[in-house]
Enzyme design. Structure first.
Site, PDB file in Angstrom:
ATOM      1  CE  LYS A  81      60.484  59.590  57.894  1.00 57.14           C
ATOM      2  NZ  LYS A  81      60.458  60.968  57.238  1.00 57.14           N
ATOM      3  CD  GLU A 126      65.382  64.416  55.093  1.00 63.74           C
ATOM      4  OE1 GLU A 126      64.168  64.268  54.824  1.00 63.74           O
ATOM      5  OE2 GLU A 126      66.238  63.950  54.305  1.00 63.74           O
ATOM      6  CG  ASP A 159      62.210  66.254  52.704  1.00 65.52           C
ATOM      7  OD1 ASP A 159      61.850  66.322  51.534  1.00 65.52           O
ATOM      8  OD2 ASP A 159      61.857  65.253  53.312  1.00 65.52           O
ATOM      9  CD  GLN A 196      56.295  63.312  49.833  1.00 68.64           C
ATOM     10  OE1 GLN A 196      57.410  63.872  49.546  1.00 68.64           O
ATOM     11  NE2 GLN A 196      55.720  63.868  51.120  1.00 68.64           N
TER      12      GLN A 196
END
Length: 370
Positions: free
Chosen positions: A165, A220, A245, A297
């Site tokens: 992330k 992403e 996404d 998710q």
């Protein structure tokens, strides 16, 4: 003849704490405030699936999922056959948005169909592979802490693919993390990054330039897709596939983002498109000639089970590691038999339906409507 009629639809809210906060550019999650969706048939079979609300991404909350299932979606399905998937889709799509509520109902229906036919959904969808490689998602933290988590996942589960992330400011914070991971593991691991729309196009470009020697395989949602020209400019110079996404949650959005030059790959998440709509997205991506990755998710084990079923069912989705491990960050879960990751892979279930068995005692402990 077996009666395939749907007689009842149920939405059960439950909450299970994570062992540590999961932080990323668009939000933070401390508790899995999810919804267990059940579809009952006249034959006594019950299909089940998990709906994870992500208000900072789709606008859904636990309460809104329960309400829309009970007040709109459930009544629309009762009285139909579990095989009437196109009819279900047409009725559910009269109501806009609510993607995870719709997805959970679709997957629960597939679970019921598999049980009624005595076949695993994995085979009904395609049955391509028996297992898939697993990717683990690393949330925001100091470089050494993230390196330690990656090492723990490699040692305990054999995972060698990591989604990092990014999206913090200054962007150098995240560049340092990716560099620390590469220096710690060398070429033994695959690394890719997910910005959750946290950077501008120019920040993203500078970050990619500074990570050019780190062997990234995907990038992403580094900046918002609504920054239309900036996003296209960024994608044109991105040295690896740029994954859409949250900007491409439906087939029409996938078409728009790919043909508009705003992405060159697509993330498929069963939590938001179920099995039926995920196949639409997958086949569209294959027709357009773009790569896909099965995303996460921050699902519990019920949701993760659905993801591995879909990922293993098709050649394209099983080609890359699927994001299947973040249930490991939960303090507990609902399944009687916990999922396992061995040698960096997770197997698709072979039992009829989704092969899931919810522990009634755990559900009673964590449900929020008792």
């Amino acid at each position: 003849m077996t009666d395939l009629t749907i007689t009842d639809v149920e939405a059960i809210p439950f909450a299970i704490p994570y062992t540590k906060p999961l932080r990323f550019a668009s939000g933070e999650v401390r508790t899995a405030d999810h919804v267990l969706v059940r579809v009952r048939t006249a034959a006594g079979v019950v299909g089940q699936a998990e709906a994870p609300p992500r208000p900072f991404t789709y606008g859904e909350t636990q309460s809104s999922i329960v309400a829309v299932v009970e007040q709109l979606f459930g009544p629309a399905l009762v009285g139909t056959s579990v095989l009437d998937r196109e009819l279900h889709r047409a009725r559910l799509h009269r109501t806009i948005a609510n993607p995870t509520a719709k997805a959970a109902l679709d997957m629960a229906t597939w679970d019921a169909v598999g049980q009624l036919l005595g076949q695993p959904v994995h085979r009904l969808l395609g049955g391509y592979a028996e297992s898939v490689r697993v990717s683990h998602m690393l949330g925001f933290d100091d470089p050494q802490v993230m390196v330690q988590e990656a090492e723990r996942m490699r040692e305990a589960h054999g995972i060698t693919t990591f989604k990092v992330k990014v999206g913090r400011r200054p962007y150098q914070l995240d560049v340092a993390v990716v560099r620390a991971l590469r220096e710690a593991f060398g070429d033994e691991v695959e690394l890719y990054v997910d910005g959750n729309r946290g950077w501008t196009a120019s920040e993203s470009a500078r970050a990619l330039a500074e990570m050019a020697d780190l062997g990234l395989t995907l990038a992403e949602e580094l900046n918002p897709a609504d920054d239309v020209l900036g996003r296209r400019w960024l994608v044109q110079q991105c040295p690896v596939p740029f994954v859409a996404d949250e900007s491409a949650t439906r087939p029409a959005e996938v078409t728009r983002e790919i043909l508009g030059g705003s992405a060159t790959a697509v993330s498929i998440k069963t939590a938001r498109t179920g099995f039926s709509e995920s196949q639409r997205v997958l086949h569209l991506a294959e027709g357009l000639g773009v790569e896909v990755v099965v995303g996460n998710q921050i699902d519990g084990q019920v949701g993760t089970l659905a993801s591995v079923v879909f990922a293993a069912a098709h050649a394209s989705t099983s080609a890359r590691a699927a994001e299947l491990s973040n249930f490991l960050d939960m303090s507990d879960d609902l399944l009687v038999e916990p999922l396992t990751i061995t040698g960096g892979r997770m197997a698709a279930p072979t039992a009829p339906g989704l092969g899931l068995h919810v522990d009634p005692d755990k559900l009673a402990r964590y449900r929020q409507d008792a």
